[in-house]
Each structure stands twice: as structure tokens, then as C-alpha cells.
Write an enzyme that holds these catalytic residues in place. Structure first.
Site, PDB file in Angstrom:
ATOM      1  N   HIS A  38      -4.448  19.660  41.582  1.00  0.00           N
ATOM      2  CA  HIS A  38      -4.313  19.419  40.142  1.00  0.00           C
ATOM      3  C   HIS A  38      -3.969  20.720  39.434  1.00  0.00           C
ATOM      4  O   HIS A  38      -4.523  21.040  38.368  1.00  0.00           O
ATOM      5  CB  HIS A  38      -5.602  18.816  39.570  1.00  0.00           C
ATOM      6  CG  HIS A  38      -5.408  18.075  38.278  1.00  0.00           C
ATOM      7  ND1 HIS A  38      -4.836  18.645  37.163  1.00  0.00           N
ATOM      8  CD2 HIS A  38      -5.726  16.808  37.920  1.00  0.00           C
ATOM      9  CE1 HIS A  38      -4.812  17.771  36.175  1.00  0.00           C
ATOM     10  NE2 HIS A  38      -5.350  16.648  36.604  1.00  0.00           N
ATOM     11  N   GLU A  76       0.887  15.482  40.922  1.00  0.00           N
ATOM     12  CA  GLU A  76      -0.190  15.414  41.906  1.00  0.00           C
ATOM     13  C   GLU A  76       0.107  14.360  42.987  1.00  0.00           C
ATOM     14  O   GLU A  76      -0.217  13.183  42.805  1.00  0.00           O
ATOM     15  CB  GLU A  76      -1.496  15.053  41.206  1.00  0.00           C
ATOM     16  CG  GLU A  76      -1.811  15.904  39.988  1.00  0.00           C
ATOM     17  CD  GLU A  76      -2.806  15.244  39.066  1.00  0.00           C
ATOM     18  OE1 GLU A  76      -3.890  14.846  39.540  1.00  0.00           O
ATOM     19  OE2 GLU A  76      -2.495  15.097  37.873  1.00  0.00           O
TER      20      GLU A  76
END
Length: 254
Positions: free
Chosen positions: A66, A217
Site C-alpha cells: 500500500h 495495490e
């Protein structure tokens, strides 16, 4: 706790991280052995990330990163709304109202604010995104070619990473290409970062605010344990979970 060791190689340097997650941790079955290898190539602006995992009981595994990016510079005091984005994804998984939880469907992006298959200035479309976030923004799972319509098993064979996203920061000319072999990825435009009244303090005194960074992601699809029509995230004893992610940087003048 993660263990870390450094490797010097002929073509660059690497950091190898290992975590042994015990059976029952956070309610999940299996003793899971996780390895993450960060490899920085010396002759190009590329970071390769390899994520591996094994288990002694059937268990869901979905590893991702992330990391936030602002290609104008982390201390530029700019928003990513001036960036251009291109996502190589024709399908996404819609969510329940006021959540980011998929409803179990896979639908085409065509004709929606999620259609970013052509290079698009983020600020020209971000306010058209439906959902609970105010201001509006992206926080949605897209299907890669490895996720839909024909998803391979996540453990074998290991497909080659393909280009899933390209972003450009106009003030620096930095271009970021993201490659992955995961079945999906979450495209996030920093909607949950704090507003200007409560900025996050970063390195060198820089401040980070809402829409101040983006994240791409790669992942297994959210709620894929529940929905049998989604690619399965289950890894079984004797199998190896393997995901490869590449961040490749260049400039418009290169």
C-alpha cells in the site's frame, strides 16, 4: 516480527524479508511462511517485489503493498488530481452502497467513471466516481487479464507480470509503469487521507493530505472467499503462493 537481510548481487541489491505467521493468527488457519524480496536494479530505475508464501493448512492468502506515490514529489504540496492515469483493465467489481465491499459481480468499465483504459487526467473524472467518499474518489478492485474472464490457479503456473497501470506526474515528467501477475488490483486515489486542517507530517517536514497520493495495490479479489465465481485465494499445503510486482520509472524526456 519480520526478519530482514540484505543481499548484494551483480545486477543490484536486494532486501529479503521473512515472517512466520502461526496457526490461528487473526483467526486464520495454518502456519504460514511468508517471504518478500525487494530487488533494486542498478542499471535501471526499477524496483522488483516478489511475494512468496507456503502453508501447512488450506488458508486464504492475499499479499500486497500500500505504498503511496505523488510523482510531482512527496514534498511538492500538490495533489495527484493533475496526474494522468491509464489502467489496463476492462472489468471491475462493484461494491455495496457506502462500502468498499464487492457485491459479487464483475462488470465492464465501459461507460462508467471507472473506465481509465485511455490516458486520463485524474481531476477530470474523479468527482464522477459514485460512492461514500466526500470528496469522491477511487477505491475499487479492477480485474487484470489474469483475473477475468479466465483466472489461473494462484499457485501454478506463475504467469509473467504484465503492464496494469501507467501514471505520469506533469510537474516532473516522471512516468511510473506498474507490472503485476495478480488477478486484480485496488486503484486508490487517497480519498481517506486527512483534509488540510489535519495533514499527516512526513519526512523533511512535508505534509500529506487528501488526494495527495495514489496507490496501485495488486491483490486477490476482495471477498473472494465468499464468492465462488471470483478467483480463489485459497493456498493449500504443498502449493506456493507467488506474486510479482514491478515499479518501473522513466521520464517524458527519456
Amino acid at each position: 516480527m519480520w526478519s530482514v537481510r540484505k543481499l548484494n548481487m551483480l545486477d543490484g541489491q536486494a532486501a529479503v524479508l521473512n515472517l512466520k505467521d502461526p496457526d490461528g493468527s487473526d483467526g486464520f488457519p495454518g502456519n504460514v511462511d511468508v517471504w518478500v524480496i525487494y530487488k533494486l536494479l542498478s542499471d535501471m530505475n526499477r524496483l522488483e517485489i516478489t511475494m512468496l508464501a507456503t502453508t501447512d493448512k488450506a488458508t486464504p492468502i492475499s499479499l500486497t503493498t500500500h505504498a503511496y506515490f505523488n510523482l510531482n514529489g512527496h514534498n511538492s504540496n500538490t495533489l495527484i488530481t493533475d496526474h494522468t492515469v491509464q489502467l489496463n483493465a476492462s472489468y471491475y467489481t462493484p461494491t455495496y452502497n457506502n462500502t468498499i465491499v464487492p457485491i459479487g459481480e464483475v462488470v465492464p468499465v465501459a461507460g462508467t467513471a471507472f473506465d481509465l483504459r485511455q490516458s486520463t487526467v485524474i481531476g477530470s473524472v474523479i468527482d464522477q466516481v459514485p460512492g461514500p467518499d466526500v470528496p469522491h474518489g477511487y477505491d475499487i478492485n479492477y480485474a487484470t487479464g489474469y483475473g477475468y474472464p479466465n483466472a489461473p490457479n494462484i499457485t501454478e503456473p506463475v504467469p509473467k507480470p504484465t503492464l496494469i497501470a501507467t501514471l505520469t506526474g506533469p510537474k516532473t515528467g516522471i512516468i511510473m509503469d506498474v507490472y503485476s501477475n495478480a488477478p486484480g488490483f485496488q486503484w486508490y486515489s487517497g480519498n481517506h487521507l486527512p483534509d488540510l486542517s489535519q495533514p499527516i507530517k512526513g519526512k523533511g517536514g512535508a505534509t500529506y493530505v487528501i488526494r495527495g497520493g495514489f496507490a496501485v495495490e495488486p491483490q486477490e479479489w476482495p471477498m473472494s472467499v465468499k464468492y465462488k465465481q471470483f478467483p480463489s485465494p485459497i493456498v493449500r499445503p504443498g502449493q506456493i503462493y507467488s506474486q510479482q510486482l514491478v515499479w518501473d520509472f522513466r521520464t517524458t524526456s527519456a
